[in-house]
Design a protein around this motif. Structure first.
Motif, PDB file in Angstrom:
ATOM      1  N   LEU A  85      57.823 113.720 -19.343  1.00 44.38           N
ATOM      2  CA  LEU A  85      58.088 114.962 -18.631  1.00 44.38           C
ATOM      3  C   LEU A  85      59.446 115.501 -19.065  1.00 44.38           C
ATOM      4  CD1 LEU A  85      56.863 112.826 -16.129  1.00 44.38           C
ATOM      5  CD2 LEU A  85      56.400 115.128 -15.349  1.00 44.38           C
ATOM      6  N   LEU A  86      59.464 116.767 -19.450  1.00 45.94           N
ATOM      7  CA  LEU A  86      60.711 117.431 -19.826  1.00 45.94           C
ATOM      8  C   LEU A  86      61.339 117.958 -18.541  1.00 45.94           C
ATOM      9  CD1 LEU A  86      59.241 119.329 -22.887  1.00 45.94           C
ATOM     10  CD2 LEU A  86      60.560 117.210 -22.918  1.00 45.94           C
ATOM     11  N   ILE A  87      62.545 117.513 -18.242  1.00 44.13           N
ATOM     12  CA  ILE A  87      63.202 117.883 -16.990  1.00 44.13           C
ATOM     13  C   ILE A  87      64.014 119.157 -17.204  1.00 44.13           C
ATOM     14  CG2 ILE A  87      64.787 117.173 -15.173  1.00 44.13           C
ATOM     15  CD1 ILE A  87      64.214 114.258 -16.041  1.00 44.13           C
ATOM     16  N   LEU A  88      63.635 120.206 -16.471  1.00 45.32           N
ATOM     17  CA  LEU A  88      64.349 121.480 -16.560  1.00 45.32           C
ATOM     18  C   LEU A  88      65.425 121.554 -15.494  1.00 45.32           C
ATOM     19  CD1 LEU A  88      61.482 124.070 -17.147  1.00 45.32           C
ATOM     20  CD2 LEU A  88      63.043 123.099 -18.829  1.00 45.32           C
ATOM     21  N   GLU A  89      66.529 122.188 -15.837  1.00 49.72           N
ATOM     22  CA  GLU A  89      67.617 122.435 -14.892  1.00 49.72           C
ATOM     23  C   GLU A  89      67.630 123.922 -14.596  1.00 49.72           C
ATOM     24  OE1 GLU A  89      69.858 122.758 -12.332  1.00 49.72           O
ATOM     25  OE2 GLU A  89      70.041 120.669 -12.914  1.00 49.72           O
ATOM     26  N   PRO A  90      67.086 124.339 -13.432  1.00 47.68           N
ATOM     27  CA  PRO A  90      66.986 125.773 -13.131  1.00 47.68           C
ATOM     28  C   PRO A  90      68.309 126.510 -13.176  1.00 47.68           C
ATOM     29  CG  PRO A  90      65.909 124.470 -11.430  1.00 47.68           C
ATOM     30  CD  PRO A  90      66.561 123.513 -12.365  1.00 47.68           C
ATOM     31  N   MET A 124      67.448 119.095 -18.965  1.00 46.17           N
ATOM     32  CA  MET A 124      68.434 118.183 -18.396  1.00 46.17           C
ATOM     33  C   MET A 124      68.199 116.770 -18.909  1.00 46.17           C
ATOM     34  SD  MET A 124      69.150 117.815 -14.367  1.00 46.17           S
ATOM     35  CE  MET A 124      68.098 116.437 -13.974  1.00 46.17           C
ATOM     36  N   GLY A 125      66.949 116.488 -19.301  1.00 46.98           N
ATOM     37  CA  GLY A 125      66.612 115.156 -19.777  1.00 46.98           C
ATOM     38  C   GLY A 125      65.118 115.051 -20.015  1.00 46.98           C
ATOM     39  N   ILE A 126      64.704 113.847 -20.370  1.00 48.65           N
ATOM     40  CA  ILE A 126      63.289 113.561 -20.588  1.00 48.65           C
ATOM     41  C   ILE A 126      62.951 112.332 -19.762  1.00 48.65           C
ATOM     42  CG2 ILE A 126      61.535 112.925 -22.288  1.00 48.65           C
ATOM     43  CD1 ILE A 126      63.301 114.407 -24.374  1.00 48.65           C
ATOM     44  N   ALA A 127      61.894 112.455 -18.953  1.00 45.90           N
ATOM     45  CA  ALA A 127      61.495 111.355 -18.077  1.00 45.90           C
ATOM     46  C   ALA A 127      60.273 110.649 -18.635  1.00 45.90           C
ATOM     47  CB  ALA A 127      61.186 111.892 -16.678  1.00 45.90           C
ATOM     48  N   SER A 142      51.272 120.212 -10.884  1.00 45.39           N
ATOM     49  CA  SER A 142      50.408 119.036 -10.805  1.00 45.39           C
ATOM     50  C   SER A 142      50.716 118.125  -9.622  1.00 45.39           C
ATOM     51  CB  SER A 142      50.440 118.252 -12.120  1.00 45.39           C
ATOM     52  OG  SER A 142      51.767 117.985 -12.507  1.00 45.39           O
ATOM     53  N   ASP A 143      51.943 117.660  -9.497  1.00 51.63           N
ATOM     54  CA  ASP A 143      52.243 116.717  -8.432  1.00 51.63           C
ATOM     55  C   ASP A 143      53.747 116.585  -8.237  1.00 51.63           C
ATOM     56  OD1 ASP A 143      52.741 115.407 -10.845  1.00 51.63           O
ATOM     57  OD2 ASP A 143      51.758 113.552 -10.289  1.00 51.63           O
ATOM     58  N   VAL A 144      54.108 115.716  -7.294  1.00 50.64           N
ATOM     59  CA  VAL A 144      55.505 115.357  -7.082  1.00 50.64           C
ATOM     60  C   VAL A 144      55.662 113.939  -7.619  1.00 50.64           C
ATOM     61  CG1 VAL A 144      57.292 114.886  -5.358  1.00 50.64           C
ATOM     62  CG2 VAL A 144      55.773 116.844  -5.070  1.00 50.64           C
ATOM     63  N   VAL A 145      56.658 113.736  -8.467  1.00 49.27           N
ATOM     64  CA  VAL A 145      56.886 112.408  -9.045  1.00 49.27           C
ATOM     65  C   VAL A 145      58.242 111.876  -8.614  1.00 49.27           C
ATOM     66  CG1 VAL A 145      55.379 112.729 -11.043  1.00 49.27           C
ATOM     67  CG2 VAL A 145      57.758 113.386 -11.213  1.00 49.27           C
ATOM     68  N   SER A 146      58.287 110.574  -8.382  1.00 47.04           N
ATOM     69  CA  SER A 146      59.545 109.886  -8.099  1.00 47.04           C
ATOM     70  C   SER A 146      60.006 109.232  -9.382  1.00 47.04           C
ATOM     71  CB  SER A 146      59.333 108.813  -7.033  1.00 47.04           C
ATOM     72  OG  SER A 146      59.009 109.408  -5.809  1.00 47.04           O
ATOM     73  N   LEU A 147      61.265 109.479  -9.733  1.00 44.99           N
ATOM     74  CA  LEU A 147      61.823 108.922 -10.967  1.00 44.99           C
ATOM     75  C   LEU A 147      63.135 108.221 -10.665  1.00 44.99           C
ATOM     76  CD1 LEU A 147      61.265 112.025 -13.261  1.00 44.99           C
ATOM     77  CD2 LEU A 147      59.952 109.892 -13.324  1.00 44.99           C
ATOM     78  N   SER A 148      63.307 107.049 -11.254  1.00 44.91           N
ATOM     79  CA  SER A 148      64.585 106.357 -11.137  1.00 44.91           C
ATOM     80  C   SER A 148      65.467 106.799 -12.302  1.00 44.91           C
ATOM     81  CB  SER A 148      64.364 104.838 -11.181  1.00 44.91           C
ATOM     82  OG  SER A 148      63.885 104.468 -12.462  1.00 44.91           O
ATOM     83  N   GLU A 149      66.739 106.554 -12.184  1.00 44.46           N
ATOM     84  CA  GLU A 149      67.677 106.944 -13.243  1.00 44.46           C
ATOM     85  C   GLU A 149      67.321 106.274 -14.570  1.00 44.46           C
ATOM     86  OE1 GLU A 149      71.492 107.857 -12.262  1.00 44.46           O
ATOM     87  OE2 GLU A 149      70.850 108.568 -10.309  1.00 44.46           O
ATOM     88  N   GLU A 150      66.754 105.044 -14.509  1.00 44.65           N
ATOM     89  CA  GLU A 150      66.378 104.319 -15.725  1.00 44.65           C
ATOM     90  C   GLU A 150      65.226 104.997 -16.469  1.00 44.65           C
ATOM     91  OE1 GLU A 150      66.373 102.413 -12.565  1.00 44.65           O
ATOM     92  OE2 GLU A 150      68.531 102.346 -12.974  1.00 44.65           O
ATOM     93  N   HIS A 167      64.700 109.806  -7.489  1.00 40.41           N
ATOM     94  CA  HIS A 167      64.804 111.247  -7.296  1.00 40.41           C
ATOM     95  C   HIS A 167      63.400 111.822  -7.310  1.00 40.41           C
ATOM     96  CE1 HIS A 167      69.168 111.286  -7.918  1.00 40.41           C
ATOM     97  NE2 HIS A 167      68.959 110.402  -8.871  1.00 40.41           N
ATOM     98  N   GLN A 168      63.174 112.854  -6.512  1.00 37.43           N
ATOM     99  CA  GLN A 168      61.867 113.507  -6.433  1.00 37.43           C
ATOM    100  C   GLN A 168      61.871 114.747  -7.322  1.00 37.43           C
ATOM    101  OE1 GLN A 168      60.218 110.957  -4.649  1.00 37.43           O
ATOM    102  NE2 GLN A 168      59.218 112.562  -3.509  1.00 37.43           N
ATOM    103  N   PHE A 169      60.789 114.931  -8.084  1.00 38.89           N
ATOM    104  CA  PHE A 169      60.640 116.063  -8.984  1.00 38.89           C
ATOM    105  C   PHE A 169      59.275 116.701  -8.784  1.00 38.89           C
ATOM    106  CE2 PHE A 169      63.795 113.387 -10.937  1.00 38.89           C
ATOM    107  CZ  PHE A 169      64.678 114.261 -11.547  1.00 38.89           C
TER     108      PHE A 169
END
Length: 143
Positions: free
Chosen positions: A128-133, A118-121, A92-100, A3-5
């Motif tokens: 990275l703290l993942i926000l759910e808008p 939503m989670g922590i990557a 800062s940037d765009v990061v790709s994260l896998s579900e794992e 997923h792209q963030f």
């Protein structure tokens, strides 16, 4: 599946949100103050003929706000019904994260402010703290 963030900073912390929610990223622009608006509402902007509310993520998340926002960035979010801008310190940037690489928010961290998480990557040595808008919106789906 990756997923792209979009990664951004608030204070010394790194946050991100799904790129599919991000409409665009803007440099700070003149913001019109709205009388008696909640403290986290910076005001409104006119962007290509559309009036968009601008919220300060630092204030929403309970971080101390120091001084001017003139050097900050605005992340414009589209939730399908409305567009809203979030003031952040920097993008800062765009990061790709896998579900794992994504973990649930630990129960010990559950609070009023963490309701937006939503989670922590884990990306290398970055957290990275993942926000759910969508969690910033009202019950009817609007911001």
């Amino acid at each position: 599946m990756e997923h792209q963030f979009v990664a951004f900073t608030i204070g010394s912390e790194e946050f991100c949100m799904e790129i599919s929610k991000v409409r665009e990223i803007k440099e700070m622009m003149p913001i019109t103050k709205v009388p008696q608006a909640p403290k986290e509402v910076e005001g409104i902007v006119n962007l290509r003929g559309q009036v968009i509310p601008i919220l300060n993520l630092k204030k929403i998340l309970g971080y101390y706000e120091e001084g001017s926002i003139k050097d900050k960035k605005i992340i414009l979010i589209d939730n399908g019904n409305d567009i809203v801008g979030f003031v952040v310190d920097d993008v800062s940037d765009v990061v790709s994260l896998s579900e794992e690489q994504i973990e649930k928010v630990p129960r010990a961290l559950e609070s009023q402010q963490s309701q937006y998480l939503m989670g922590i990557a884990k990306k290398g040595d970055r957290l990275l703290l993942i926000l759910e808008p969508d969690r910033f919106s009202h019950n009817d789906g609007s911001f």
